[in-house]
Scaffold this motif. Structure first.
Motif, short mmCIF file in Angstrom:
data_model
loop_
_atom_site.label_atom_id
_atom_site.label_comp_id
_atom_site.label_asym_id
_atom_site.label_seq_id
_atom_site.Cartn_x
_atom_site.Cartn_y
_atom_site.Cartn_z
N THR A 167 -11.80 3.19 0.95
CA THR A 167 -11.48 3.44 2.35
C THR A 167 -9.96 3.41 2.53
O THR A 167 -9.24 2.97 1.65
CB THR A 167 -12.09 2.37 3.29
OG1 THR A 167 -11.53 1.11 2.94
CG2 THR A 167 -13.59 2.33 3.18
N THR A 168 -9.52 3.87 3.67
CA THR A 168 -8.10 3.87 3.98
C THR A 168 -7.73 2.60 4.72
O THR A 168 -8.41 2.20 5.66
CB THR A 168 -7.74 5.11 4.84
OG1 THR A 168 -8.10 6.28 4.09
CG2 THR A 168 -6.27 5.14 5.17
N LYS B 123 -5.79 0.64 7.34
CA LYS B 123 -5.13 0.97 8.61
C LYS B 123 -3.80 0.23 8.72
O LYS B 123 -3.62 -0.84 8.12
CB LYS B 123 -6.03 0.59 9.79
CG LYS B 123 -7.35 1.35 9.81
CD LYS B 123 -8.20 0.89 10.99
CE LYS B 123 -9.53 1.60 10.98
NZ LYS B 123 -10.50 1.04 10.06
N ASN C 137 1.29 -3.60 4.15
CA ASN C 137 0.86 -2.21 4.35
C ASN C 137 1.50 -1.65 5.60
O ASN C 137 1.98 -2.38 6.46
CB ASN C 137 -0.66 -2.11 4.43
CG ASN C 137 -1.22 -2.79 5.69
OD1 ASN C 137 -0.85 -3.92 5.99
ND2 ASN C 137 -2.10 -2.11 6.38
N THR D 181 0.87 -1.19 0.00
CA THR D 181 0.00 0.00 0.00
C THR D 181 0.89 1.22 0.00
O THR D 181 2.07 1.16 0.37
CB THR D 181 -0.93 0.05 1.24
OG1 THR D 181 -0.12 0.13 2.41
CG2 THR D 181 -1.83 -1.17 1.29
N THR E 70 -6.89 2.58 -6.49
CA THR E 70 -7.38 3.55 -5.52
C THR E 70 -8.59 2.94 -4.82
O THR E 70 -9.52 2.46 -5.46
CB THR E 70 -7.77 4.86 -6.21
OG1 THR E 70 -6.65 5.34 -6.95
CG2 THR E 70 -8.19 5.91 -5.19
N SER F 156 -0.11 6.52 2.75
CA SER F 156 -1.36 7.01 3.34
C SER F 156 -2.43 5.92 3.42
O SER F 156 -3.49 6.14 3.99
CB SER F 156 -1.89 8.21 2.54
OG SER F 156 -2.16 7.82 1.21
N GLY F 157 -2.16 4.74 2.83
CA GLY F 157 -3.10 3.63 2.90
C GLY F 157 -4.32 3.77 2.01
O GLY F 157 -5.33 3.12 2.23
N THR F 158 -4.23 4.62 0.98
CA THR F 158 -5.38 4.83 0.09
C THR F 158 -5.26 4.07 -1.22
O THR F 158 -6.18 4.05 -2.02
CB THR F 158 -5.53 6.33 -0.24
OG1 THR F 158 -4.31 6.79 -0.84
CG2 THR F 158 -5.85 7.14 1.00
N LYS F 159 -4.11 3.46 -1.45
CA LYS F 159 -3.87 2.74 -2.70
C LYS F 159 -3.18 1.41 -2.43
O LYS F 159 -2.41 1.28 -1.48
CB LYS F 159 -2.99 3.56 -3.64
CG LYS F 159 -3.60 4.86 -4.10
CD LYS F 159 -2.65 5.61 -5.04
CE LYS F 159 -3.18 6.99 -5.38
NZ LYS F 159 -4.24 6.97 -6.34
#
Length: 191
Positions: free
Chosen positions: A149-150, A152, A191, A97, A146, A100-103
């Motif tokens: 959600t993010t 964690k 991640n 990931t 993308t 920022s954990g968005t992708k």
């Protein structure tokens, strides 16, 4: 430009990078077909290596026309040269990931040709819950997904890819030679 008959002599296949004689083929063997026509087919005894440059040399005694005029043959390295195609599908290397954990970023062993991919071809779970992919962008050897959600930190993430276009490669992820990437099933993501 006219019909020819196989006579005598050899066709030699050379690897261009080092002028290595890969195979010598007698023109009267079953590996040379088309005698009596304008098209001669040469079938090597084994497949040639992918993405490799070769050239052929043909003996001046190899073919005659119907008036017994001999074909001049080829003795240079350029008149009948070619490069074999890439027929190997790209292979998956790793997944991670972004910070920022968005992708989710999938990396392959070679550059990919598409700029977008069908988002419906991906199944991503985060923390055991299905997560929608809103965009799938292809750049170089990576595919960026993308997420809605993010992810964690230290959350379990898996990703799968299924070629969405059986018989139509308009949205498939491919290399520059048109080889589809292999299906990817439930791969864990760092991640």
């Amino acid at each position: 430009t006219e019909s020819v008959d196989a006579e005598s002599g050899n066709i030699v296949i050379y690897k261009a990078s080092d002028d290595y004689a890969v195979e010598t083929i007698d023109v009267t063997s079953g590996q040379v077909t088309g005698s009596g026509s304008t098209q001669i087919t040469i079938n090597p005894g084994s497949d040639l290596a992918e993405q490799t440059s070769y050239y052929l040399q043909i003996a001046a005694t190899a073919f005659d026309d119907s008036s017994s005029n001999s074909y001049a043959g080829i003795s240079n390295t350029t008149s009948l040269s070619f490069t074999t195609a890439d027929e190997t599908a790209p292979t998956f290397s790793s997944a991670a990931t972004n910070t920022s954990g968005t992708k989710v970023i999938l990396t392959y062993n070679e550059a990919l040709s598409a700029t977008t991919a069908a988002t419906s071809a991906f199944a991503v779970t985060t923390g055991g819950v299905s997560n929608s992919v809103t965009d799938a962008t292809v750049s170089g050897s990576t595919v960026e997904l993308t997420l809605t959600t993010t992810v964690k930190n230290d959350e379990a993430v898996t990703v799968a890819y299924t070629d969405p276009t059986v018989g139509d490669d308009a949205n498939a992820i491919q290399d520059s030679s048109g080889n589809d990437v292999a299906t990817l099933s439930s791969t864990s993501v760092t991640n």
